[in-house]
Design a protein around this motif. Sequence first.
Motif, PDB file in Angstrom:
ATOM      1  N   GLU A   1      22.396-113.326 106.029  1.00  0.00           N
ATOM      2  CA  GLU A   1      22.497-111.602 105.138  1.00  0.00           C
ATOM      3  C   GLU A   1      22.864-111.552 104.237  1.00  0.00           C
ATOM      4  O   GLU A   1      21.938-111.214 103.057  1.00  0.00           O
ATOM      5  N   LEU A   2      24.382-111.773 103.830  1.00  0.00           N
ATOM      6  CA  LEU A   2      24.742-111.694 102.757  1.00  0.00           C
ATOM      7  C   LEU A   2      24.690-112.113 101.510  1.00  0.00           C
ATOM      8  O   LEU A   2      24.945-112.119 101.127  1.00  0.00           O
ATOM      9  N   LYS A   3      24.266-113.702 102.333  1.00  0.00           N
ATOM     10  CA  LYS A   3      24.151-114.491 101.093  1.00  0.00           C
ATOM     11  C   LYS A   3      23.093-114.618 100.230  1.00  0.00           C
ATOM     12  O   LYS A   3      22.031-114.716  99.443  1.00  0.00           O
ATOM     13  N   LYS A   4      21.344-113.600 100.476  1.00  0.00           N
ATOM     14  CA  LYS A   4      20.303-113.574 100.199  1.00  0.00           C
ATOM     15  C   LYS A   4      20.375-112.019  99.308  1.00  0.00           C
ATOM     16  O   LYS A   4      21.605-111.438  99.234  1.00  0.00           O
ATOM     17  N   ASP A   5      19.464-112.263  97.937  1.00  0.00           N
ATOM     18  CA  ASP A   5      19.144-111.313  97.120  1.00  0.00           C
ATOM     19  C   ASP A   5      18.042-110.300  97.904  1.00  0.00           C
ATOM     20  O   ASP A   5      17.341-110.213  97.589  1.00  0.00           O
ATOM     21  N   SER A   6      18.786-109.250  98.949  1.00  0.00           N
ATOM     22  CA  SER A   6      17.536-108.302  99.350  1.00  0.00           C
ATOM     23  C   SER A   6      18.716-106.950  99.543  1.00  0.00           C
ATOM     24  O   SER A   6      19.374-106.821  99.581  1.00  0.00           O
ATOM     25  N   GLU A   7      17.754-106.206  99.636  1.00  0.00           N
ATOM     26  CA  GLU A   7      18.274-104.797 100.108  1.00  0.00           C
ATOM     27  C   GLU A   7      18.868-104.288 101.276  1.00  0.00           C
ATOM     28  O   GLU A   7      20.063-103.737 100.623  1.00  0.00           O
ATOM     29  N   ARG A   8      18.664-105.210 102.003  1.00  0.00           N
ATOM     30  CA  ARG A   8      19.112-105.289 103.363  1.00  0.00           C
ATOM     31  C   ARG A   8      20.769-105.584 103.595  1.00  0.00           C
ATOM     32  O   ARG A   8      21.151-105.393 103.720  1.00  0.00           O
ATOM     33  N   ALA A   9      20.898-106.816 102.690  1.00  0.00           N
ATOM     34  CA  ALA A   9      22.192-107.574 102.097  1.00  0.00           C
ATOM     35  C   ALA A   9      22.632-107.014 101.267  1.00  0.00           C
ATOM     36  O   ALA A   9      24.189-106.689 101.938  1.00  0.00           O
ATOM     37  N   ASN A  10      22.584-105.588 100.370  1.00  0.00           N
ATOM     38  CA  ASN A  10      23.431-105.371  99.330  1.00  0.00           C
ATOM     39  C   ASN A  10      23.847-104.087 100.687  1.00  0.00           C
ATOM     40  O   ASN A  10      24.867-103.196  99.756  1.00  0.00           O
ATOM     41  N   THR A  11      22.745-103.326 101.173  1.00  0.00           N
ATOM     42  CA  THR A  11      23.722-102.201 101.962  1.00  0.00           C
ATOM     43  C   THR A  11      24.372-102.370 102.855  1.00  0.00           C
ATOM     44  O   THR A  11      25.835-102.210 103.430  1.00  0.00           O
ATOM     45  N   ILE A  12      24.153-103.701 103.459  1.00  0.00           N
ATOM     46  CA  ILE A  12      26.186-104.287 104.345  1.00  0.00           C
ATOM     47  C   ILE A  12      26.683-104.342 103.855  1.00  0.00           C
ATOM     48  O   ILE A  12      27.425-104.677 104.356  1.00  0.00           O
ATOM     49  N   LYS A  13      26.462-105.084 102.260  1.00  0.00           N
ATOM     50  CA  LYS A  13      27.767-105.285 101.871  1.00  0.00           C
ATOM     51  C   LYS A  13      28.504-104.163 101.171  1.00  0.00           C
ATOM     52  O   LYS A  13      29.751-104.217 101.199  1.00  0.00           O
ATOM     53  N   LYS A  14      27.444-102.975 100.820  1.00  0.00           N
ATOM     54  CA  LYS A  14      28.147-101.593 101.089  1.00  0.00           C
ATOM     55  C   LYS A  14      29.039-101.276 102.301  1.00  0.00           C
ATOM     56  O   LYS A  14      30.328-101.255 102.170  1.00  0.00           O
ATOM     57  N   ILE A  15      28.525-101.077 102.953  1.00  0.00           N
ATOM     58  CA  ILE A  15      29.587-101.176 104.083  1.00  0.00           C
ATOM     59  C   ILE A  15      29.944-101.333 104.307  1.00  0.00           C
ATOM     60  O   ILE A  15      31.340-100.934 104.694  1.00  0.00           O
ATOM     61  N   MET A  16      30.382-102.581 104.285  1.00  0.00           N
ATOM     62  CA  MET A  16      31.560-103.735 105.387  1.00  0.00           C
ATOM     63  C   MET A  16      32.703-103.619 103.558  1.00  0.00           C
ATOM     64  O   MET A  16      33.759-103.673 104.084  1.00  0.00           O
ATOM     65  N   GLN A  17      31.893-103.011 102.549  1.00  0.00           N
ATOM     66  CA  GLN A  17      33.252-103.118 101.551  1.00  0.00           C
ATOM     67  C   GLN A  17      34.068-101.680 101.602  1.00  0.00           C
ATOM     68  O   GLN A  17      34.973-101.127 101.487  1.00  0.00           O
ATOM     69  N   ASP A  18      32.485-100.677 102.446  1.00  0.00           N
ATOM     70  CA  ASP A  18      33.596 -99.279 102.594  1.00  0.00           C
ATOM     71  C   ASP A  18      34.251 -99.194 103.933  1.00  0.00           C
ATOM     72  O   ASP A  18      34.696 -98.044 104.088  1.00  0.00           O
ATOM     73  N   GLY A  19      34.650-100.315 104.183  1.00  0.00           N
ATOM     74  CA  GLY A  19      35.225-101.322 105.852  1.00  0.00           C
ATOM     75  C   GLY A  19      35.089-100.228 106.711  1.00  0.00           C
ATOM     76  O   GLY A  19      35.626 -99.884 107.536  1.00  0.00           O
ATOM     77  N   LYS A  20      33.787-100.009 107.002  1.00  0.00           N
ATOM     78  CA  LYS A  20      33.460 -99.649 108.882  1.00  0.00           C
ATOM     79  C   LYS A  20      31.798-100.911 109.263  1.00  0.00           C
ATOM     80  O   LYS A  20      31.951-101.776 108.361  1.00  0.00           O
TER      81      LYS A  20
END
Length: 188
Positions: A38-57
């Motif tokens: 999912e992180l490889k996609k250009d999607s809203e869900r991918a952006n949400t996941i990326k932000k969560i992971m970048q925040d260490g959550k």
Amino acid sequence: VRNHNLSPPGAGKNTICDKLVSKYDLIQFGAGDLLREELKKDSERANTIKKIMQDGKIVPSEITTGLLLDKMSTYSKDKIILIDGFPRNTPNIDSWEKLSTNAKVICIINLECSKDICTERILKRAEVSLNKRIDDDKEIIEKRFNSHFKDFSDMSNHLKTNYKMIDVNAEKDVNDVFEDLVSKLKDI
């Protein structure tokens, strides 16, 4: 229809999953695989996941369950799917039970293996692997075990009460472990 494969890190989940897929012509994937896809996609869900992971959550269970259900929906309803490493915790179970109204769980496979043997296996894998894993470090292994055993302890009663759980001693040779599991699968 699906099976789950729990178990601590180093118990042999991937090896046993590969053998099950080969023997029974199953579909297999894991939640972590789907998150990385999912992180490889250009999607809203991918952006949400990326932000969560970048925040260490930790990615919320609803997102992970949604990814699993989306992937499952691409297969025929009569196909048996083996989900590796899910559920990991009680929120995963709660989310699954809330969102998965059409999927039938056949069983949950729990490979039982001591911390010492699992640690030895992981460190041996780290020595010979060409693709070094960041989590194959003794300190990180300790954290992974503590997390796994706490989460498994929290959810095991619910799993054993509500699902068919197959416990297999995974401290033996992989072929013996597989034969034991196949024998127990015949009973379901």
